[in-house]
Design a protein around this motif. Sequence first.
Motif, PDB file in Angstrom:
ATOM      1  N   UNK A 190     -13.335  -0.929  -1.732  1.00  0.00           N
ATOM      2  CA  UNK A 190     -12.609  -1.988  -2.429  1.00  0.00           C
ATOM      3  C   UNK A 190     -13.290  -3.334  -2.200  1.00  0.00           C
ATOM      4  N   UNK A 191     -13.819  -3.531  -1.003  1.00  0.00           N
ATOM      5  CA  UNK A 191     -14.556  -4.766  -0.707  1.00  0.00           C
ATOM      6  C   UNK A 191     -15.695  -4.952  -1.699  1.00  0.00           C
ATOM      7  N   UNK A 192     -16.413  -3.862  -1.975  1.00  0.00           N
ATOM      8  CA  UNK A 192     -17.495  -3.939  -2.949  1.00  0.00           C
ATOM      9  C   UNK A 192     -17.002  -4.247  -4.350  1.00  0.00           C
ATOM     10  N   UNK A 193     -15.800  -3.797  -4.652  1.00  0.00           N
ATOM     11  CA  UNK A 193     -15.223  -4.020  -5.974  1.00  0.00           C
ATOM     12  C   UNK A 193     -14.681  -5.436  -6.141  1.00  0.00           C
ATOM     13  N   UNK A 194     -13.990  -5.946  -5.127  1.00  0.00           N
ATOM     14  CA  UNK A 194     -13.245  -7.194  -5.274  1.00  0.00           C
ATOM     15  C   UNK A 194     -13.955  -8.413  -4.706  1.00  0.00           C
ATOM     16  N   UNK A 195     -14.957  -8.218  -3.874  1.00  0.00           N
ATOM     17  CA  UNK A 195     -15.770  -9.357  -3.459  1.00  0.00           C
ATOM     18  C   UNK A 195     -15.344 -10.027  -2.181  1.00  0.00           C
ATOM     19  N   UNK A 196     -15.848 -11.234  -1.983  1.00  0.00           N
ATOM     20  CA  UNK A 196     -15.761 -11.900  -0.690  1.00  0.00           C
ATOM     21  C   UNK A 196     -14.364 -12.423  -0.361  1.00  0.00           C
ATOM     22  N   UNK A 197     -13.476 -12.509  -1.331  1.00  0.00           N
ATOM     23  CA  UNK A 197     -12.106 -12.924  -1.021  1.00  0.00           C
ATOM     24  C   UNK A 197     -11.233 -11.750  -0.590  1.00  0.00           C
ATOM     25  N   UNK A 198     -11.834 -10.571  -0.447  1.00  0.00           N
ATOM     26  CA  UNK A 198     -11.150  -9.393   0.081  1.00  0.00           C
ATOM     27  C   UNK A 198     -11.804  -9.000   1.395  1.00  0.00           C
ATOM     28  N   UNK A 199     -11.008  -8.803   2.427  1.00  0.00           N
ATOM     29  CA  UNK A 199     -11.545  -8.393   3.725  1.00  0.00           C
ATOM     30  C   UNK A 199     -10.636  -7.321   4.306  1.00  0.00           C
ATOM     31  N   UNK A 200     -11.202  -6.148   4.584  1.00  0.00           N
ATOM     32  CA  UNK A 200     -10.411  -5.035   5.073  1.00  0.00           C
ATOM     33  C   UNK A 200     -10.526  -4.845   6.569  1.00  0.00           C
ATOM     34  N   UNK A 201      -9.417  -4.462   7.190  1.00  0.00           N
ATOM     35  CA  UNK A 201      -9.402  -4.146   8.611  1.00  0.00           C
ATOM     36  C   UNK A 201      -8.617  -2.861   8.835  1.00  0.00           C
ATOM     37  N   UNK A 202      -9.025  -2.100   9.826  1.00  0.00           N
ATOM     38  CA  UNK A 202      -8.294  -0.893  10.199  1.00  0.00           C
ATOM     39  C   UNK A 202      -7.093  -1.291  11.033  1.00  0.00           C
ATOM     40  N   UNK A 203      -5.927  -0.811  10.650  1.00  0.00           N
ATOM     41  CA  UNK A 203      -4.717  -1.138  11.400  1.00  0.00           C
ATOM     42  C   UNK A 203      -3.681  -0.033  11.230  1.00  0.00           C
ATOM     43  N   UNK A 204      -3.081   0.338  12.343  1.00  0.00           N
ATOM     44  CA  UNK A 204      -1.925   1.237  12.360  1.00  0.00           C
ATOM     45  C   UNK A 204      -0.700   0.347  12.506  1.00  0.00           C
ATOM     46  N   UNK A 205       0.132   0.291  11.482  1.00  0.00           N
ATOM     47  CA  UNK A 205       1.238  -0.667  11.489  1.00  0.00           C
ATOM     48  C   UNK A 205       2.306  -0.331  12.517  1.00  0.00           C
ATOM     49  N   UNK A 206       2.246   0.845  13.115  1.00  0.00           N
ATOM     50  CA  UNK A 206       3.216   1.198  14.149  1.00  0.00           C
ATOM     51  C   UNK A 206       2.760   0.763  15.534  1.00  0.00           C
TER      52      UNK A 206
ATOM     53  N   UNK B 289       7.776   9.968  12.882  1.00  0.00           N
ATOM     54  CA  UNK B 289       6.645   9.569  12.043  1.00  0.00           C
ATOM     55  C   UNK B 289       7.114   8.722  10.873  1.00  0.00           C
ATOM     56  N   UNK B 290       8.138   9.214  10.169  1.00  0.00           N
ATOM     57  CA  UNK B 290       8.605   8.533   8.956  1.00  0.00           C
ATOM     58  C   UNK B 290       9.277   7.206   9.271  1.00  0.00           C
ATOM     59  N   UNK B 291      10.178   7.212  10.230  1.00  0.00           N
ATOM     60  CA  UNK B 291      10.921   5.991  10.551  1.00  0.00           C
ATOM     61  C   UNK B 291      10.003   4.948  11.174  1.00  0.00           C
ATOM     62  N   UNK B 292       9.114   5.378  12.041  1.00  0.00           N
ATOM     63  CA  UNK B 292       8.187   4.416  12.652  1.00  0.00           C
ATOM     64  C   UNK B 292       7.284   3.774  11.607  1.00  0.00           C
ATOM     65  N   UNK B 293       6.731   4.578  10.718  1.00  0.00           N
ATOM     66  CA  UNK B 293       5.814   4.040   9.714  1.00  0.00           C
ATOM     67  C   UNK B 293       6.546   3.147   8.724  1.00  0.00           C
TER      68      UNK B 293
END
Length: 260
Positions: free
Chosen positions: A50-66, A110-114
């Motif tokens: 997606x970074x390649x598609x949307x450019x420099x105003x997009x920045x991705x990070x790995x994150x587990x929201x739990x 799993x479901x409630x935490x996520x």
Amino acid sequence: MNTFENRFAGKVAVVTGAASGIGYAIARRLIQEGASVLAADLNTERLDAIQGELGERFFGVKANVTVENDIEEMVSAAVKQFGKLDLAFNVAGASRAGVITELSEKDWDFTVDLCMKGVFLSMKHEALEMAKHGGGAIVNVASLNSHVPMYAGSAYASAKAGVEMLTKNGALEMARNGIRVNAILPGLIDTPLTAELLSNADIKEAYMERIPMKRAAQPEEMTGPALFLASDDAGYVSGSSLIVDGAWATTGYPDLSRWF
């Protein structure tokens, strides 16, 4: 879909669950409307694409929201990359189905935490950052199942109902810091998470019998409502739940018991 050029110019947004589905659609439209986006997901390969598609105003990070430390680092990354945080869209979610008497504790957790804990942690740290600079707007993605039960979906429906109440509580508590908190409640959306469901002709027919508009929505159709709630046009809207379901809530949920 109509986009509003530069509506979010100069704004910085966090989007969780941004690698696919509603999260990806929201991130893409934010970019189209001028925002910079810190996108969080576990699927880093997809974020890189997606970074390649949307450019420099997009920045991705790995994150587990739990995981709270991941959320703290996600917010810090937005500030480090783009200088601030104005908007947040908490989209990440998934479900493991099972009737109450057979659902394992592991699948419930799993479901409630996520779906709920992840929104709580995200709201907490997003709001802490927004409060430093005069406020912002948070949009949570709940579900029609916040209001309507689903056979074998007790964990998901309960978690999404919790997200709706977290939204209201957030609106109450965060207004003093200039932060608005709202939710959208999608109905049936054609995403990777529902692909298996919609590929079953009988199950799909059961849903279509209940949805007056006779179709699933596309993820892009959730972006207009979500971005409206984050925009200045919704400047006096907080603590609200916007159902986006093709009038499905008027009819009730299909009986899925025959498939369990």
